[in-house]
Design an enzyme around this catalytic site. Structure first.
Site, short mmCIF file in Angstrom:
data_model
loop_
_atom_site.label_atom_id
_atom_site.label_comp_id
_atom_site.label_asym_id
_atom_site.label_seq_id
_atom_site.Cartn_x
_atom_site.Cartn_y
_atom_site.Cartn_z
N GLU A 2 0.84 -1.22 0.00
CA GLU A 2 0.00 0.00 0.00
C GLU A 2 0.86 1.25 0.00
O GLU A 2 0.45 2.30 -0.51
CB GLU A 2 -0.98 -0.05 1.19
CG GLU A 2 -2.08 -1.06 0.90
CD GLU A 2 -2.66 -1.78 2.12
OE1 GLU A 2 -2.48 -1.30 3.24
OE2 GLU A 2 -3.30 -2.83 1.91
N GLU B 195 3.63 -10.92 0.56
CA GLU B 195 2.21 -10.60 0.49
C GLU B 195 1.80 -10.41 -0.97
O GLU B 195 2.03 -9.33 -1.54
CB GLU B 195 1.92 -9.30 1.26
CG GLU B 195 2.29 -9.37 2.72
CD GLU B 195 1.51 -8.35 3.55
OE1 GLU B 195 0.84 -8.78 4.50
OE2 GLU B 195 1.54 -7.16 3.23
P1 PGA Z 1 -5.19 -8.69 5.02
O1 PGA Z 1 -3.94 -7.69 4.92
O2 PGA Z 1 -4.87 -9.69 6.10
O3 PGA Z 1 -6.34 -7.82 5.38
O4 PGA Z 1 -5.34 -9.34 3.68
C1 PGA Z 1 -2.62 -8.14 5.03
C2 PGA Z 1 -1.65 -6.99 4.90
O5 PGA Z 1 -1.85 -6.13 4.03
O6 PGA Z 1 -0.67 -6.92 5.65
#
Ligand code: PGA
Length: 252
Positions: free
Chosen positions: A99, A167
């Site tokens: 993000e 991720e």
């Molecule tokens: P999530 O997010 O468990 O809501 O998929 C994981 C993260 O972005 O660290």
């Protein structure tokens, strides 16, 4: 070599004071009541770090931030330095979450620089990597992860000061996860890339977390994989029961 699992919560931009304190207290009580054989970390937004630190007193739950600047002090309006995080009682910071890579255009080089500064200040880092859905569809998952390891992980990284979080971006907050076979394949490739960069001994000891829609009902399958050393949990870390259930299930 046994790597102790790390169960890490990334609260992202959630919770005002009352809610954050209640959540931290609930997690602290549940963790204290059980003797889980793993490490815990929670990463609230900057605004709650001081308050949450107080709630974690007397527990072994570590406190982390979600980002950090590379400079110690100075003209960086809106930023927070590694020393400020240390001063608040943090022992970790997440760096390079997708993000931030997307919303703030953070590059591998910047993430690397932040990690060096964090390590110099005595903070441990959770460095995030992972492919987009399009990259996955194009068969580029492993190449993307190798490039991100090479670019984002600094040469001073050790198994003590650095944790990697894989991720897949398409799995974050979507309820979708890769298959267990895919997760293991990518984690093994990440460990191989770490071995190439930092040496085999360091790579063997370094924890590689999986993140992206980890929930109590899939934690056990994902966390028992040989190269998965814990989880970075977003949505489910906002519910104390779910967050702690992930640890309980993972350690079954
Ligand atoms: P999530 O997010 O468990 O809501 O998929 C994981 C993260 O972005 O660290």
């Amino acid at each position: 070599m046994a790597r102790k699992k790390l169960i890490a919560g990334n609260w992202k931009m959630n919770c005002l004071s009352a809610e954050g304190v209640a959540l931290a207290k609930a997690v602290a009580e549940k963790v204290k009541a059980n003797k889980y054989d793993c490490d815990f970390l929670i990463c609230p937004p900057f605004t709650l770090l001081g308050l949450v630190k107080k709630c974690l007193r007397g527990t072994k739950i570590a406190l982390g931030a979600q980002d950090v600047h590379f400079a110690e002090f100075g003209a960086h309006t809106g930023d927070i330095s590694p020393l400020m995080l240390k001063d608040l009682g943090c022992s970790y910071t997440i760096i390079g979450h997708s993000e931030r890579r997307v919303d703030h255009k953070e590059s591998n080089a910047l993430i690397n620089k932040k990690a060096v500064a964090a390590h110099q200040a005595g903070l441990n880092t959770v460095i995030c990597i992972g492919e987009t859905g399009a990259e996955r569809d194009a068969g580029k998952t492993i190449k993307v992860c190798q490039d991100e390891i090479n670019g984002s992980v600094p040469a001073d990284a050790t198994a003590k000061n650095t944790v990697i979080a894989y991720e897949p971006i398409w799995a974050i907050g979507t309820g979708k996860t890769p298959t267990a076979t895919d997760v293991q394949e990518v984690h093994a490739a990440i460990r191989a890339a770490l071995a190439k960069k930092l040496g085999k001994a360091t790579a063997q000891k370094m924890r590689i977390l999986y993140g992206g829609s980890v929930k109590p009902n899939n934690a056990s399958e994902l966390l028992k994989l040989p190269d998965v050393d814990g989880a970075l949990i977003g949505g489910a870390s906002l519910k104390a029961d779910d967050f702690v259930a992930i640890a309980a299930n993972a350690l079954k």
